[in-house]
Design a protein around this motif. Sequence first.
Motif, mmCIF file in Angstrom:
data_model
loop_
_atom_site.group_PDB
_atom_site.id
_atom_site.type_symbol
_atom_site.label_atom_id
_atom_site.label_comp_id
_atom_site.label_asym_id
_atom_site.label_seq_id
_atom_site.Cartn_x
_atom_site.Cartn_y
_atom_site.Cartn_z
ATOM 1 N N LEU A 135 55.293 52.233 37.173
ATOM 2 C CA LEU A 135 56.151 51.845 36.055
ATOM 3 C C LEU A 135 57.631 51.950 36.392
ATOM 4 C CD1 LEU A 135 54.265 53.586 33.120
ATOM 5 C CD2 LEU A 135 54.532 51.131 33.439
ATOM 6 N N GLY A 136 57.981 52.895 37.233
ATOM 7 C CA GLY A 136 59.385 53.116 37.551
ATOM 8 C C GLY A 136 59.976 52.123 38.520
ATOM 9 N N GLN A 137 59.178 51.175 39.010
ATOM 10 C CA GLN A 137 59.650 50.173 39.952
ATOM 11 C C GLN A 137 59.791 48.816 39.257
ATOM 12 O OE1 GLN A 137 56.429 50.350 42.739
ATOM 13 N NE2 GLN A 137 57.177 52.214 43.742
ATOM 14 N N PRO A 138 60.867 48.086 39.497
ATOM 15 C CA PRO A 138 61.060 46.780 38.855
ATOM 16 C C PRO A 138 60.273 45.681 39.560
ATOM 17 C CG PRO A 138 62.946 47.282 40.212
ATOM 18 C CD PRO A 138 62.037 48.474 40.313
ATOM 19 N N VAL A 139 58.966 45.840 39.619
ATOM 20 C CA VAL A 139 58.110 44.877 40.301
ATOM 21 C C VAL A 139 56.748 44.847 39.612
ATOM 22 C CG1 VAL A 139 57.211 46.538 41.996
ATOM 23 C CG2 VAL A 139 57.290 44.108 42.582
ATOM 24 N N LEU A 140 56.121 43.691 39.647
ATOM 25 C CA LEU A 140 54.754 43.501 39.164
ATOM 26 C C LEU A 140 53.812 43.392 40.357
ATOM 27 C CD1 LEU A 140 55.842 40.618 36.850
ATOM 28 C CD2 LEU A 140 54.778 42.660 35.904
ATOM 29 N N HIS A 141 52.556 43.700 40.148
ATOM 30 C CA HIS A 141 51.535 43.383 41.143
ATOM 31 C C HIS A 141 50.557 42.407 40.509
ATOM 32 C CE1 HIS A 141 51.952 46.814 44.312
ATOM 33 N NE2 HIS A 141 53.103 46.298 43.959
ATOM 34 N N ALA A 142 50.425 41.234 41.114
ATOM 35 C CA ALA A 142 49.503 40.212 40.623
ATOM 36 C C ALA A 142 48.131 40.455 41.233
ATOM 37 C CB ALA A 142 50.013 38.825 41.000
ATOM 38 N N VAL A 143 47.127 40.606 40.381
ATOM 39 C CA VAL A 143 45.750 40.782 40.823
ATOM 40 C C VAL A 143 45.020 39.469 40.552
ATOM 41 C CG1 VAL A 143 43.646 42.145 40.628
ATOM 42 C CG2 VAL A 143 45.878 43.234 40.260
ATOM 43 N N LEU A 144 44.618 38.793 41.631
ATOM 44 C CA LEU A 144 43.995 37.469 41.537
ATOM 45 C C LEU A 144 42.520 37.582 41.909
ATOM 46 C CD1 LEU A 144 46.784 35.506 43.431
ATOM 47 C CD2 LEU A 144 46.504 35.661 40.962
ATOM 48 N N PHE A 145 41.654 37.249 40.952
ATOM 49 C CA PHE A 145 40.218 37.205 41.207
ATOM 50 C C PHE A 145 39.886 35.756 41.538
ATOM 51 C CE2 PHE A 145 41.099 40.721 38.387
ATOM 52 C CZ PHE A 145 40.319 41.759 38.897
ATOM 53 N N THR A 146 39.554 35.491 42.795
ATOM 54 C CA THR A 146 39.561 34.108 43.270
ATOM 55 C C THR A 146 38.216 33.404 43.163
ATOM 56 O OG1 THR A 146 39.121 34.800 45.550
ATOM 57 C CG2 THR A 146 41.443 34.634 44.873
ATOM 58 N N ARG A 147 37.118 34.141 43.021
ATOM 59 C CA ARG A 147 35.802 33.492 42.971
ATOM 60 C C ARG A 147 35.400 33.205 41.532
ATOM 61 N NH1 ARG A 147 31.863 37.385 45.215
ATOM 62 N NH2 ARG A 147 30.339 35.884 44.418
ATOM 63 N N PRO A 148 34.978 31.998 41.222
ATOM 64 C CA PRO A 148 34.523 31.666 39.867
ATOM 65 C C PRO A 148 33.037 31.974 39.685
ATOM 66 C CG PRO A 148 34.531 29.696 41.210
ATOM 67 C CD PRO A 148 35.005 30.807 42.105
ATOM 68 N N GLY A 149 32.595 31.891 38.457
ATOM 69 C CA GLY A 149 31.166 31.955 38.175
ATOM 70 C C GLY A 149 30.693 33.280 37.612
ATOM 71 N N ARG A 150 29.464 33.252 37.052
ATOM 72 C CA ARG A 150 28.890 34.430 36.411
ATOM 73 C C ARG A 150 28.691 35.588 37.392
ATOM 74 N NH1 ARG A 150 25.119 30.588 34.117
ATOM 75 N NH2 ARG A 150 25.533 30.227 31.891
ATOM 76 N N LEU A 151 28.106 35.287 38.538
ATOM 77 C CA LEU A 151 27.796 36.345 39.496
ATOM 78 C C LEU A 151 29.070 37.030 39.975
ATOM 79 C CD1 LEU A 151 25.776 37.903 41.181
ATOM 80 C CD2 LEU A 151 25.907 36.092 42.933
ATOM 81 N N ALA A 152 30.096 36.235 40.271
ATOM 82 C CA ALA A 152 31.370 36.799 40.722
ATOM 83 C C ALA A 152 31.961 37.694 39.639
ATOM 84 C CB ALA A 152 32.351 35.689 41.086
ATOM 85 N N ALA A 153 31.937 37.241 38.376
ATOM 86 C CA ALA A 153 32.504 38.029 37.279
ATOM 87 C C ALA A 153 31.774 39.362 37.134
ATOM 88 C CB ALA A 153 32.439 37.233 35.978
ATOM 89 N N MET A 154 30.449 39.337 37.225
ATOM 90 C CA MET A 154 29.685 40.580 37.123
ATOM 91 C C MET A 154 29.959 41.498 38.309
ATOM 92 S SD MET A 154 26.087 39.197 35.511
ATOM 93 C CE MET A 154 25.510 40.836 35.060
ATOM 94 N N THR A 155 30.125 40.902 39.485
ATOM 95 C CA THR A 155 30.441 41.693 40.684
ATOM 96 C C THR A 155 31.805 42.360 40.541
ATOM 97 O OG1 THR A 155 29.139 40.190 42.062
ATOM 98 C CG2 THR A 155 30.739 41.599 43.182
ATOM 99 N N TYR A 156 32.791 41.611 40.046
ATOM 100 C CA TYR A 156 34.127 42.175 39.853
ATOM 101 C C TYR A 156 34.089 43.326 38.846
ATOM 102 C CZ TYR A 156 36.131 38.065 42.218
ATOM 103 O OH TYR A 156 36.470 37.102 43.138
ATOM 104 N N ALA A 157 33.373 43.134 37.733
ATOM 105 C CA ALA A 157 33.305 44.183 36.715
ATOM 106 C C ALA A 157 32.664 45.446 37.281
ATOM 107 C CB ALA A 157 32.521 43.679 35.500
ATOM 108 N N SER A 158 31.599 45.287 38.047
ATOM 109 C CA SER A 158 30.927 46.433 38.648
ATOM 110 C C SER A 158 31.823 47.126 39.664
ATOM 111 C CB SER A 158 29.622 45.989 39.327
ATOM 112 O OG SER A 158 28.739 45.409 38.399
ATOM 113 N N ALA A 159 32.502 46.333 40.485
ATOM 114 C CA ALA A 159 33.377 46.910 41.510
ATOM 115 C C ALA A 159 34.524 47.683 40.883
ATOM 116 C CB ALA A 159 33.916 45.801 42.423
#
Length: 304
Positions: A223-247
């Motif tokens: 929070l103390g740094q004037p910068v954002l970190h962009a988190v990009l989830f690049t794989r589409p689809g149901r399986l990828a979404a469930m994998t990301y949530a689990s990870a």
Amino acid sequence: MSHGLGRRLAVIFNPVAGRRRPGLVEQVMAAATAAGAVVSLHTTDAAGHATSIARDLARSDTADVIVAAGGDGTINEVVNGMAASGVAEPPPLGMVPLGTANVLAHELSAMGDARRIGERLALAPAQVVHAGLANGRLFTMMAGTGLDARVVADIDPVLKRRIGKGAYALGGLQQILANPGLDYRVTLTAPDGTVSRHRAASCILCKGHFYAGTFVLAPDVRLGQPVLHAVLFTRPGRLAAMTYASAMTLGLLRGRRDVLVLPAIAARIEGPDGEPVQGDGDVIARLPVDISIWSGKLRVVGGA
């Protein structure tokens, strides 16, 4: 403080959020008073009310700290109210965490029992944090579009009050099963001015490293740094979404080749016009969205 009193705390209380921890606000106010603070209570009665209360308090010069007693959405309203006041340096923000996730409070180590919270509000120094800006609206922790924004947009407030984080998990499962085929075009400006373009199934711009409580999305942003970190989830689809949530739940996102975490000072996200953009757990904008670091000064009283 020239008024000769203890620190003046103006508590903006969201009673809907307060149902999650009944009695906590009163206990915190008593602890702060015992520590020498002078406390006033302002109760909200509708969405958006915290914003107008905070704006008026910042302009009135009657509070040394404006305290948001509620969840991340209440904090977001209060911060936007202080920013809208036009005051060059509004009072610091304080927190009584009453919400479902309390991400900012976790980020600042501002959780605890009533006595600790009250004493911190009465006595602790303020620290400067850098808020983000999404289409003109401030956020303190994160803003993004994709699966999580759709969940936030469709959440049932009654179910959220009843089962808390479980409502988000259920909403996430419903969105994954619906498999909407999310696809966003993301343009990032790095701290050195370099511009890069990406495609993503979901994109979250983080100002702090915690997400949805104490899950970690962007381990190195602060929070103390004037910068954002962009988190990009690049794989589409149901399986990828469930994998990301689990990870994410298991703390295994770091190092995945299909999850990019990139520092940025600005971002533009494009996709279907009108898609929701969530900030701090509420819908704060619609696509297309421009996200950057707010140039104003936000101070926060909190932390261990």
